[in-house]
Scaffold this motif. Sequence first.
Motif, mmCIF file in Angstrom:
data_model
loop_
_atom_site.group_PDB
_atom_site.id
_atom_site.type_symbol
_atom_site.label_atom_id
_atom_site.label_comp_id
_atom_site.label_asym_id
_atom_site.label_seq_id
_atom_site.Cartn_x
_atom_site.Cartn_y
_atom_site.Cartn_z
ATOM 1 N N GLY A 8 0.802 -1.219 0.000
ATOM 2 C CA GLY A 8 0.000 0.000 0.000
ATOM 3 C C GLY A 8 0.832 1.264 0.000
ATOM 4 O O GLY A 8 0.350 2.338 0.345
ATOM 5 N N LEU A 9 2.104 1.156 -0.424
ATOM 6 C CA LEU A 9 3.015 2.296 -0.415
ATOM 7 C C LEU A 9 3.425 2.691 -1.832
ATOM 8 O O LEU A 9 3.409 1.873 -2.761
ATOM 9 N N GLN A 10 3.825 3.950 -1.967
ATOM 10 C CA GLN A 10 4.505 4.426 -3.156
ATOM 11 C C GLN A 10 5.788 5.122 -2.709
ATOM 12 O O GLN A 10 5.919 5.499 -1.546
ATOM 13 N N ALA A 11 6.725 5.249 -3.632
ATOM 14 C CA ALA A 11 8.029 5.842 -3.297
ATOM 15 C C ALA A 11 8.325 7.011 -4.220
ATOM 16 O O ALA A 11 8.061 6.952 -5.427
ATOM 17 N N ALA A 12 8.890 8.063 -3.647
ATOM 18 C CA ALA A 12 9.287 9.223 -4.447
ATOM 19 C C ALA A 12 10.611 8.984 -5.156
ATOM 20 O O ALA A 12 10.865 9.555 -6.213
ATOM 21 N N GLU A 13 11.458 8.135 -4.569
ATOM 22 C CA GLU A 13 12.782 7.892 -5.138
ATOM 23 C C GLU A 13 13.028 6.397 -5.275
ATOM 24 O O GLU A 13 12.768 5.626 -4.343
ATOM 25 N N TRP A 14 13.525 6.015 -6.446
ATOM 26 C CA TRP A 14 13.839 4.620 -6.740
ATOM 27 C C TRP A 14 15.294 4.535 -7.192
ATOM 28 O O TRP A 14 15.760 5.353 -7.981
ATOM 29 N N ARG A 15 15.981 3.518 -6.710
ATOM 30 C CA ARG A 15 17.384 3.335 -7.079
ATOM 31 C C ARG A 15 17.657 1.851 -7.296
ATOM 32 O O ARG A 15 17.468 1.035 -6.389
ATOM 33 N N GLU A 16 18.077 1.498 -8.497
ATOM 34 C CA GLU A 16 18.428 0.102 -8.752
ATOM 35 C C GLU A 16 19.742 -0.220 -8.048
ATOM 36 O O GLU A 16 20.737 0.481 -8.234
ATOM 37 N N ILE A 17 19.751 -1.290 -7.249
ATOM 38 C CA ILE A 17 20.957 -1.635 -6.504
ATOM 39 C C ILE A 17 21.404 -3.085 -6.722
ATOM 40 O O ILE A 17 22.436 -3.493 -6.200
ATOM 41 N N LEU A 18 20.633 -3.876 -7.483
ATOM 42 C CA LEU A 18 20.989 -5.290 -7.607
ATOM 43 C C LEU A 18 20.493 -5.850 -8.934
ATOM 44 O O LEU A 18 19.374 -5.553 -9.352
ATOM 45 N N ARG A 19 21.340 -6.641 -9.569
ATOM 46 C CA ARG A 19 20.956 -7.501 -10.689
ATOM 47 C C ARG A 19 21.412 -8.909 -10.320
ATOM 48 O O ARG A 19 22.541 -9.105 -9.864
ATOM 49 N N ALA A 20 20.544 -9.880 -10.498
ATOM 50 C CA ALA A 20 20.880 -11.227 -10.058
ATOM 51 C C ALA A 20 20.312 -12.270 -11.002
ATOM 52 O O ALA A 20 19.282 -12.049 -11.649
ATOM 53 N N GLN A 21 21.004 -13.409 -11.083
ATOM 54 C CA GLN A 21 20.501 -14.597 -11.762
ATOM 55 C C GLN A 21 20.068 -15.570 -10.675
ATOM 56 O O GLN A 21 20.831 -15.860 -9.750
#
Length: 204
Positions: free
Chosen positions: A108-121
């Motif tokens: 039930g949340l939204q975010a003002a700031e998003w930051r990609e920190i991980l890519r995974a297999q």
Amino acid sequence: MMRKPAWLRPHGAPWVRGAATPVFDNPWISVTTYAATAPTGAAATYGLVGFKNVAVAILPLFEDGTTVLVGQHRFPAGDYSWEIPEGGGPLDHDPLESARRELAEETGLQAAEWREILRAQLSNSVTDERAVGYLATGLSPAAGDARPDDTEALAQVRVPFREALDAAVDGHLQDALTVAMLLKAFYMAQRGLLAPALSRAMLG
């Protein structure tokens, strides 16, 4: 981002895919058997689970250093799992948009700031599933009426980041993306890669 070390390079011959035999297919996965040649030159039969969505994981962080975990019964392991908000989105869609949707549906949340920190297999010996992880800050109640799908009965808890991290390190949280995201955020806080006030709140 650090310069890629010289040792991070392929060695030897790759796998060679031969004839493919479809075994199973549904809207989420496919299973295919391949006649293949291994990097050693040996003939092999390889079963591959193909995923039709990219996995997305979201670590929501409040200014006071707390985060939100979601609890649910998981069918494959037959157990109850506490995890950060997670889900999937079509391979041809922007994973960030899928992450926004999942955060709203599960918390039930939204975010003002998003930051990609991980890519995974994920389980890359038998599946081609890939994951993208985001840090979400500037949290507020989501607009609209986003809800989980009709198979999800979700619980929610807001806990200090360090408490969630300790639970992961102690083995109480076993979902791979949850563990990886908590450890990555801890690393970033320690290395000064996050806002100082947020780092202090997380590590305090």
